[in-house]
Design an enzyme around this catalytic site. Structure first.
Site, PDB file in Angstrom:
ATOM      1  N   SER A 200       0.865  -1.186   0.000  1.00  0.00           N
ATOM      2  CA  SER A 200       0.000   0.000   0.000  1.00  0.00           C
ATOM      3  C   SER A 200       0.900   1.234   0.000  1.00  0.00           C
ATOM      4  O   SER A 200       1.714   1.409   0.916  1.00  0.00           O
ATOM      5  CB  SER A 200      -0.878  -0.029   1.258  1.00  0.00           C
ATOM      6  OG  SER A 200      -2.065   0.680   1.064  1.00  0.00           O
ATOM      7  N   CYS A 328      -7.097   2.087  13.052  1.00  0.00           N
ATOM      8  CA  CYS A 328      -8.506   1.724  12.962  1.00  0.00           C
ATOM      9  C   CYS A 328      -9.104   1.579  14.354  1.00  0.00           C
ATOM     10  O   CYS A 328     -10.292   1.725  14.547  1.00  0.00           O
ATOM     11  CB  CYS A 328      -8.684   0.413  12.211  1.00  0.00           C
ATOM     12  SG  CYS A 328      -7.303  -0.015  11.196  1.00  0.00           S
TER      13      CYS A 328
END
Ligand code: PLP
Length: 378
Positions: A200, A328
């Site tokens: 990523s 998160c």
């Protein structure tokens, strides 16, 4: 107000060279990479150069690299397609994987009858290689092992070659989440039998919303996102040309500067850890810090105290950005699933500081000085 960014495992600031490269693409190369005219061909050339660079970096073939929106998409693609297209009926994994791995697997277990085996991890988050061997050897159906190379919350790493060899010997597909280690550790898929891995861009100072998946040529998956013929039919949708080019530029810089960045981060880390150990009371560090570990991650637990519940808040108002666990889970009061899996005492508050080569010694000193006013100090 002074601001210190120590949340580089969540995302990293983009480098000026990457922004410059992307700006050039946005300004000049605005064609659709699928168009056959001049502007389209220019965009196609840029996309394919980026693919070649990424393939070369991990020693893959060009045809084994597919661009995606994020690593989350890449991992969902791999897990779902391995079951759908390759006949995988049993997935083995660990409890400390990222949710973009665990949640699709749980879905497959709950709705598609896929057997899910979760390996034990010890107090440092390490798997037991004997247990892994036993489970894979005794599996009688097509099996995939999914393990992360380096853990995003506590920094513990697997022995990639050892795991890949065990998979090879037991005819298990090996899917490795390399998101945190790409650009920091060498990855050579030509000598390590890995079936799938992913990266990523925003984890290595590239843009957000663009990633790639490596699919070993022996494992032919069918289209995951259907529509146009982009990415050789595997992943439809107009290519994010400037994102892809920016990702390749960022990865190229990360690989070229890998040793220099590592040295700088290790020096910052050592100073940070030494000062905390000397000047703060009853702190502990999470994760394995022997052998190979994710050197940019410093996960620290602080003892219970009056101010401890407001630790995260106090860091923030002191200008320090760090995570409670993974990004998160920040803001959620309970421990992260990773800390729970390693048996962490949830009365202690944990902060994951994650460094990059852009941080400075002065920033580290500032953070320790602030911590001394927030948590019990010597
Ligand atoms: N895997 C790991 C280990 C990660 O740390 C992350 C992001 O935090 C991901 C996967 C997902 O990456 P992205 O959010 O870019 O899709």
């Amino acid at each position: 107000m002074r601001r210190v960014y120590l949340d580089n495992a969540s995302t990293t600031p983009m480098l000026p060279e990457v922004i410059e490269t992307m700006t050039d693409v946005m300004t000049e190369t605005y064609g659709n990479a699928s168009s056959i005219h001049y502007h389209g061909r220019n965009a196609r050339t840029q996309v394919e150069s980026a693919r070649k660079l990424i393939a070369n970096t991990i020693k893959a073939s060009i045809g084994e690299i597919f661009f995606t929106s994020t690593a989350t998409e890449a991992h969902n693609m791999i897990i779902n397609c391995a079951v759908r297209d390759l006949g995988v009926q049993h997935i083995v994994t660990s409890p400390t994987e990222h949710h973009c791995i665990l949640h699709p697997m749980e879905h497959l277990r709950d709705h598609h009858n896929v057997q899910l085996s979760i390996l034990k991890v010890d107090h440092l988050g390490r798997i037991d290689y004997d247990e892994l061997n036993t489970i894979l050897q005794s599996s009688t159906v097509k099996t995939m092992l999914t393990l992360m190379h380096g853990n995003n919350e506590i920094g513990t790493m697997i022995d990639l070659h050892r795991v890949a060899e065990i998979c090879h010997d037991t005819q298990t597909l090996f899917h490795c989440d390399t998101v945190q280690t790409i650009g920091k550790f060498e990855l050579d898929v030509s000598s390590t039998p890995i079936a799938f891995c992913a990266g990523s861009a925003h984890k290595f100072h590239g843009p957000k919303g663009v990633g790639f998946v490596y699919i070993n040529g022996d494992n032919q998956l069918k289209p995951y996102i259907m529509g146009g013929a982009q990415e050789r039919n595997m992943r439809a949708g107009t290519e994010n040309v400037y994102g892809i080019v920016g990702m390749a530029k960022a990865l190229d810089l990360a690989v070229q500067q890998q040793d220099v960045r590592k040295e700088k981060i290790l020096a910052l880390r050592q100073h940070f850890v030494q000062r905390m150990q000397a000047e703060l009371v009853d702190i502990s560090f999470n994760g394995d810090q022997e052998g190979d570990y994710l050197y940019n991650i410093v996960s620290v637990s602080f003892p219970p105290s009056d101010k401890i519940d407001l630790l995260q808040f106090n860091l923030d108002i002191s200008g320090i950005s760090a995570s409670a666990g993974s990004a998160c889970s920040s803001g959620i009061e309970s421990d992260s699933h990773v800390l729970t899996a390693i048996g962490h005492d949830d009365r202690r508050k944990t902060v994951r500081f994650s460094l990059s080569h852009l941080n400075t010694m002065e920033e580290i000193d500032y953070v320790v000085d602030k911590l001394k006013t927030i948590t019990p100090a010597v």
